[in-house]
Structures are given as structure tokens and as C-alpha cells.
Design a protein around this motif. Structure first.
Motif, short mmCIF file in Angstrom:
data_model
loop_
_atom_site.label_atom_id
_atom_site.label_comp_id
_atom_site.label_asym_id
_atom_site.label_seq_id
_atom_site.Cartn_x
_atom_site.Cartn_y
_atom_site.Cartn_z
N GLY A 1 -6.33 9.43 -1.48
CA GLY A 1 -5.95 8.02 -1.46
C GLY A 1 -4.48 7.84 -1.17
N ALA A 2 -3.64 8.75 -1.70
CA ALA A 2 -2.21 8.68 -1.43
C ALA A 2 -1.92 8.94 0.05
N GLU B 1 -5.61 -0.94 -6.51
CA GLU B 1 -6.18 -0.62 -5.19
C GLU B 1 -7.41 -1.47 -4.91
N ASN C 1 0.74 7.63 -6.65
CA ASN C 1 -0.41 8.50 -6.91
C ASN C 1 0.01 9.92 -7.30
N ASN D 1 -8.28 1.36 5.17
CA ASN D 1 -7.81 1.94 3.90
C ASN D 1 -8.69 1.49 2.74
N ALA E 1 0.80 4.02 -2.89
CA ALA E 1 0.43 5.40 -2.57
C ALA E 1 1.44 6.39 -3.13
N ALA F 1 0.83 -1.21 0.00
CA ALA F 1 0.00 0.00 0.00
C ALA F 1 0.86 1.25 0.00
N GLY G 1 -3.60 6.00 2.22
CA GLY G 1 -2.92 4.74 1.97
C GLY G 1 -1.49 4.73 2.51
N PHE G 2 -0.78 5.87 2.34
CA PHE G 2 0.59 5.93 2.84
C PHE G 2 0.62 5.87 4.36
N ARG H 1 -3.88 1.83 -11.88
CA ARG H 1 -3.57 2.08 -10.47
C ARG H 1 -4.80 1.85 -9.59
N ALA I 1 -11.00 3.82 0.27
CA ALA I 1 -10.88 3.78 -1.19
C ALA I 1 -12.23 3.48 -1.83
#
Length: 428
Positions: free
Chosen positions: A114-115, A65, A27, A189, A24, A20, A118-119, A61, A193
């Protein structure tokens, strides 16, 4: 066993956290490229080709996800509209298809949040167990390396022997916490998403209409093929025998006074022909709707089918009632096709059929101990089962590793009637 499963799920989630974090990071460059493509979209030729190409990258991408979310237990359906016919790369049709799809803009809106989410969550899923691992290894490393106590350990400084001794149980605690929290963090996460990447209600309706259109076409084709088969069987089988029967009886009528012995032989032949024609008609009717299915229901019909197979088949049925006739017929023929595949391709010694009903869903499982390796894409039998079930919103899943066993699971939504008094099971 539960502890082993908990540890395995935690380790898989930690690996998913690393995945993940890596996803991320991609992105942000995708967002930059997308902004550039949008800015250049009014440019003739360049804009028509650049934006669809960048959108394909963004969708790849987003699909990664969705796959990661599926592993976390959160299913995210693909929301994209099917491409129009002759939508060539760089053409106006393809550009319009991309630009007018709401999922395109939802994907772009998801890139930044999302970045970030997710990060952060992926990093937490990895950092907590790693922090615990550091605490576990501090004391053994110090004893091995013989370094000073003070300041040893990244993010985990220790100043004396007591703190060194406490680092190991504290590390175990953090490790256990990390293994338990990692799957939950990935699930959070995935749910975040899903807010962006799942189909909207309007998209769901469009996809549903497209699916119904496809299944209706498959059903019409299957029915047309079935009618052609029945017509061919009647024309080449029972009809030909009945015509021959009529001619034989006519000859017997002409010869009954001149040659009674020959007439009796012709009548005997006619009797045999009538028996053969009746047998063919019965087989034809059995292929359309088996009488045992109408008389004894799905339970009795499947047991009778299992008795005709050249291997022992365990049949377990737990139905509190009978499905509607079309669903019952589809379930029977799907089971029959699955068992026929077992006999023809699996090399199995035994097979099993399980039929159960729960919460509006008829579930049928056909399994065998054969060689495995069954793939719906390679054979018409499994594809035919899938098409038959799709006409009733049913689904089919196949699990068939190369060494076996093969398990075919079929599910049909339906309502039961005429409740039975008790379930039945046995080996036939």
C-alpha cells in the motif's frame, strides 16, 4: 459546465494525491512499530497492551485510506469485528479480539504494498500537472527575470527562443493530461487498497449476521412499542367510551318506563358516545394501516397525506406496480414521518415528495426549502425512519446544510406487482 466540473475534479484529485503521498509515508513507521509489537507480544502484560494499541494505530491509518478511496468513488466497507463486552485495554479479551480478527493481518499485509502503490500513484497524480505548470510558467518567468535561456527550468531545459515558445502549449497539454489522469490514478490506488482492506466473504457474512441481529432487535422493540401504544389507545379511548356507553344504555333501560324524557336524553348521549368511539377506532385503524393505502396504494395514500399538510406539497410518483404490503406500509409511514418533521422543524414554505422505482429499488425523496440543519443523531423522528427501513434492508440518507434545503432520501429493495398503466405527478 462540464469543463468546470472536469477541472474541479482534477484539482481535488491532485490534492488527494498529495494526501495519498503523505499517508503512504506513514506506512513504513507503522510497519516497524507493528513488527516490534508482534515480537514483544509473548512478554506478559507488555504484549497484551502493546499489540492492541499498535493495531488501533494501523486501523486508524487503514480507515483514512478507506475514506480516501470513498472520495475516489470506491467504497470500502469496514471489516472489523465488533469488540466483545468488557474488553478492557491491556486485558486478554481485547488482545484475543485483535489477534483473531483476520482484518488485523490483512491490514498489516497491506502496509508495504500500500505504501509503494499509494506513494507512486499519488506522486504521479501530483507530478504530471506540476510538470505542465512548469512548462506554462517558463516563458513568463524568463521575461520577468531576464535570465539566460539555456538550462532554465527544472526537468524542462530550454536552449533557444523557439523551445521557450513551445514550452507553454506543451505545458498546457501536460496540465490537461494531469487533470484528467489524477482522478483515474487515485481510483486505481483505491481499487488496489480494496484488495486488502475490504471485508472478505466470511467477514461480509459475519457483518451481515450482526446487522440482521441488530435490525431484528430494533424491529421487535418497535413492534412491542407499537402494540403497547395500540393497547393504551384502546384502553384509554375506545374501551372506556364503550364501557360508558354500556352503562348509559343500562340507565336508559331502567328509566324508560319511569322517566321517558330522561331516558331519551341518555339514549342521545349514548348515540354521541358510539359515534366518538367509532371515530377513535377509525383513527386507531388508520394508524395501523390506513384504508386509503389498501385501496389506492402508495401513490393515493401519499397524496391524501399531502392534502392534510398546512403547506403546498408537490408529489411525483412513478411506480409501474405496487410493492408488497409490508414494504408499502413501511414506505408510507416513513414518508409520513419525514413530512411530519418538515412541518414541525423545518420552517419550510413548500415541500416535495418523489417516489420512483428502478432496478429492484424503491426510492423516496422528501425535500423542503426550510432552514436545514437536520441531523439524525439529534432527533428521534429520523432515527425512527432509519429503524423502520432497516427492517427491510432499506437505507436513509440526509442532506441538510445549515441554510437548507433538506433532502431525505429513502431506499427500499422490493419487487412490484399489479403494473399500472402510467405514472402520475402533481401538486397538492
Amino acid at each position: 459546465m462540464e469543463t468546470r466540473s472536469w477541472v474541479r475534479d482534477g484539482l481535488l484529485a491532485i490534492a488527494g494525491g498529495v494526501y495519498a503521498v503523505g499517508l503512504a509515508i506513514t506506512n513504513l513507521p507503522l510497519l516497524v512499530v507493528s513488527v516490534v509489537a508482534l515480537a514483544l507480544s509473548p512478554v506478559p502484560f507488555l504484549g497484551l497492551a502493546l499489540l492492541p494499541w499498535v493495531t488501533d494505530l494501523v486501523r486508524m491509518r487503514a480507515n483514512l485510506e478507506r475514506r480516501l478511496a470513498g472520495r475516489a468513488g470506491v467504497a470500502i466497507a469496514c471489516p472489523y469485528q465488533p469488540p466483545p463486552e468488557r474488553a478492557l485495554p491491556g486485558g486478554w479479551k481485547r488482545f484475543r479480539w485483535i489477534a483473531t480478527d483476520p482484518a488485523t493481518w490483512r491490514d498489516l499485509a497491506w502496509l508495504v504494498p500500500g505504501a509503494i502503490v499509494g506513494f507512486c500513484l499519488g506522486l504521479l497524480a501530483v507530478a504530471i500537472p506540476l510538470y505542465g505548470l512548469e512548462g506554462i510558467t517558463l516563458l513568463p518567468l524568463w521575461l520577468y527575470l531576464s535570465v539566460d535561456w539555456y538550462g532554465y527550468g527544472v526537468f524542462w531545459p530550454i536552449a533557444n527562443f523557439s523551445e521557450a515558445m513551445l514550452s507553454m502549449p506543451q505545458g498546457v497539454l501536460f496540465m490537461a493530461l494531469g487533470l484528467g489522469a489524477a482522478p483515474w490514478l487515485l481510483e486505481v490506488n483505491a481499487k488496489f487498497a480494496k484488495l486488502f482492506l475490504a471485508p472478505t466473504k466470511a467477514a461480509d457474512l459475519r457483518l451481515r449476521v450482526a446487522q440482521l441481529t441488530e435490525t431484528r432487535a430494533d424491529t421487535v422493540d418497535a413492534q412491542a412499542a407499537e402494540l403497547r401504544r395500540i393497547e393504551r389507545d384502546l384502553h384509554d379511548g375506545a374501551q372506556a367510551r364503550l364501557v360508558s356507553l354500556g352503562m348509559t344504555i343500562g340507565l336508559a333501560e331502567e328509566m324508560i318506563e319511569r322517566n321517558p324524557v330522561a331516558a331519551r336524553k341518555l339514549l342521545a348521549e349514548a348515540r354521541e358516545m358510539s359515534g366518538a368511539a367509532l371515530l377513535e377506532l377509525r383513527n386507531l385503524v388508520r394508524g395501523i394501516h390506513p384504508p386509503v393505502l389498501a385501496e389506492r396504494g402508495l401513490d393515493g395514500a401519499v397524496r391524501a397525506l399531502a392534502l392534510s399538510l398546512p403547506m403546498p406539497v408537490t408529489v411525483e410518483v412513478e411506480l409501474p406496480g405496487r410493492p408488497q404490503t409490508p414494504v408499502e406500509s413501511a414506505a408510507y409511514f416513513a414518508t409520513a414521518e419525514a413530512l411530519a418533521n418538515v412541518v414541525r422543524h423545518s420552517g419550510a414554505r413548500t415541500a416535495a415528495v418523489s417516489i420512483r422505482y428502478s432496478e429492484g429499488l424503491l426510492a423516496i425523496t422528501v425535500s423542503d426549502d426550510g432552514v436545514g440543519g437536520a441531523e439524525p443523531a439529534r432527533g428521534t423522528g429520523l432515527r425512527g425512519i432509519d429503524r423502520r427501513l432497516a427492517a427491510f434492508d432499506g437505507t436513509m440518507t440526509v442532506s441538510s446544510p445549515p441554510s437548507g434545503p433538506t433532502v431525505v432520501t429513502m431506499e427500499l429493495p422490493c419487487v412490484l406487482s399489479s403494473p399500472k398503466t402510467s405514472p402520475s405527478s402533481g401538486t397538492v
